[in-house]
Enzyme design. Sequence first.
Site, PDB file in Angstrom:
ATOM      1  CE  LYS A  68     -12.838 -39.621  -9.588  1.00 58.04           C
ATOM      2  NZ  LYS A  68     -12.179 -38.380 -10.108  1.00 58.04           N
ATOM      3  NE  ARG A 100     -13.465 -29.079  -4.886  1.00 53.07           N
ATOM      4  CZ  ARG A 100     -12.719 -28.704  -6.007  1.00 53.07           C
ATOM      5  NH1 ARG A 100     -12.964 -27.430  -6.481  1.00 53.07           N
ATOM      6  NH2 ARG A 100     -11.795 -29.541  -6.698  1.00 53.07           N
TER       7      ARG A 100
HETATM    8  N1  BES Z   1     -10.613 -37.932  -5.571  1.00 50.85           N
HETATM    9  C1  BES Z   1     -10.456 -37.079  -6.626  1.00 50.85           C
HETATM   10  C2  BES Z   1      -9.144 -36.541  -6.725  1.00 50.85           C
HETATM   11  C3  BES Z   1      -8.031 -37.386  -7.265  1.00 50.85           C
HETATM   12  C4  BES Z   1      -8.057 -37.931  -8.689  1.00 50.85           C
HETATM   13  C5  BES Z   1      -7.054 -37.834  -6.369  1.00 50.85           C
HETATM   14  C6  BES Z   1      -7.133 -38.608  -8.948  1.00 50.85           C
HETATM   15  C7  BES Z   1      -5.920 -38.723  -7.051  1.00 50.85           C
HETATM   16  C8  BES Z   1      -6.343 -39.085  -8.282  1.00 50.85           C
HETATM   17  C9  BES Z   1     -11.431 -35.905  -6.561  1.00 50.85           C
HETATM   18  O1  BES Z   1     -12.635 -36.084  -5.703  1.00 50.85           O
HETATM   19  C10 BES Z   1     -11.687 -35.381  -7.844  1.00 50.85           C
HETATM   20  O2  BES Z   1     -12.280 -36.282  -8.636  1.00 50.85           O
HETATM   21  N2  BES Z   1     -11.216 -33.950  -8.245  1.00 50.85           N
HETATM   22  C11 BES Z   1     -11.365 -33.636  -9.467  1.00 50.85           C
HETATM   23  C12 BES Z   1     -11.930 -32.012  -9.362  1.00 50.85           C
HETATM   24  C13 BES Z   1     -12.324 -31.658 -10.675  1.00 50.85           C
HETATM   25  C14 BES Z   1     -13.629 -32.135 -11.105  1.00 50.85           C
HETATM   26  C15 BES Z   1     -12.330 -30.180 -10.511  1.00 50.85           C
HETATM   27  C16 BES Z   1     -10.149 -33.733 -10.274  1.00 50.85           C
HETATM   28  O3  BES Z   1      -9.143 -33.643  -9.651  1.00 50.85           O
HETATM   29  O4  BES Z   1     -10.139 -34.180 -11.496  1.00 50.85           O
HETATM   30 MN    MN Z   2     -14.037 -36.851  -7.136  1.00 46.84          MN
END
Ligand code: BES
Ligand code: MN
Length: 504
Positions: free
Chosen positions: A288, A362
Amino acid sequence: MEFSIKAVEAVRAGQTELIRGKTDALVLGLFEGVSPSGAAKAADQASGGLIGRLIKASDFTGKRGSQLLLSEPPGIGAARLVLVGLGKEEDFKEKAFVEAVRIGARVLAGTKARQAVWNLDLPHGRGVDWAAQTVVQTVRDLTYDFIARNPGLKTKTPPSAPALRKLTFAVNAKSAAAARAAIARGAAVADGVDFARDLGNLPANICTPTYLAEQARAMARRLGVKAEVLGRKQIEVLKMGAFLSVTAGTVQPPQFIVLRYQGAAATQAPVVLVGKGITFDTGGISLKPGKGMDEMKFDMCGAASVLGTMAAVATMKLKINLVVLVPTCENMPSGVATKPGDVVVTMSGQTVEILNTDAEGRLILCDALTYAERFKPAAVIDVATLTGSCVIALGHVNSGLYANQEELADDLLAAGRDALDTAWRMPLDEEYQEQLKSNFADMANIGGRPAGSVTAACYLSRFAGKYNWAHLDIAGTAWKSGAAKGATGRPVPLLTRYLSMLAK
Ligand code: BES
Ligand code: MN
Ligand code: ZN
């Protein structure tokens, strides 16, 4: 904070008692544009028309959101009178009620009052029990103080604790028992919410998977709930290949928490709650960006909420059977971390091409959903801070709700409205499943940018085909950013209300 009920025999006698009784503070609501009625009228008369004069001078109009603090009001037993504007009577619904409670509580908190009496003006269609429970939860929410509850994080001595210790609701004798039960329920839910908020707010170097498991165990022991925690070896034996792929890059040991509460006959099918317990989500090799990454300590808020719900349910001794499952680990990059393109075998036997290691929630949930089958559940509800795209879709107001069964969806939506912890139904049309196609495995773990929250839910649905299932995406509701950064404890109120409804 202590909450109590004062039973009064008759309304008129009760009002006299309310107005004359000695107390540090009396909180009264006033509607806009009408002359005072009920307790407010009694207070007006006792004070020689004080409230009427304030209204006449437009110093207090009862406008929604307004407030007035009066000290030593004449003819009234209270040392302070707090007037709260309730807005137009016809608009006095649940949200206006909660807003008024927040305002009244904030005014009280700004005084040295140690105890206060609160006159409950009921919103349309709601009874005194709903109102009492809601005040307890709202006031407890407002007075939650993470730093005071977790000494050692800030070394400077905190400002002295708030003076307010006790809130009393004056209610009619015939509803006193119901109101007392409502207060107890409110306190149980508030305890569950506080527990969830603490776990969410703690930094990831304290709140590790091991810590989460210890806290779950301690809570279970305290409340007579059965606890079992599976370590890496057992997770391997279960062949949870997706879960194991997420924890591959970290030295923190993964844990799989299983809690079992029996409040009904053993033959009654349990509800299973599954919570995402990523104690820190760096994204893994699909790293990230740095900005705001600290907030990924909140990526275990789903886990915290199901643990908080278990605590509330066990405290209330609900007549249901409840299982809580928490797969918990860190998502870290390293030389042995899972790489984009890796293919893993899930516990269900289905294979997954991990196109993005940041779609890890997931991956841990799908194996927990397969594990849930062994309980022959009445319903399985997973709760997860799953997708940023859910935040784009619904903001910070509603949690995203997905379900493969209508009644379960309707019940959860209704519970959310009742508990003022709302969710919004999202679609699961099979057309979305197309986006999860993979050239190299049964499915991919991401479905591209369009409808990201939906495709995440679609992915989970492939592991939840054997029972009634719902999924709550709480990415937008589990915590707040900015100056008030912190966990909210949502959706403990929604879940607890749903389970209370089942117990009836
Ligand atoms: N924990 C995150 C989701 C999230 C991101 C919650 C920002 C709250 C604020 C999750 O694990 C994630 O990183 N999801 C990705 C999925 C994508 C790679 C398909 C996302 O939402 O960007
Ligand atoms: Mn994630
Ligand atoms: Zn995550």
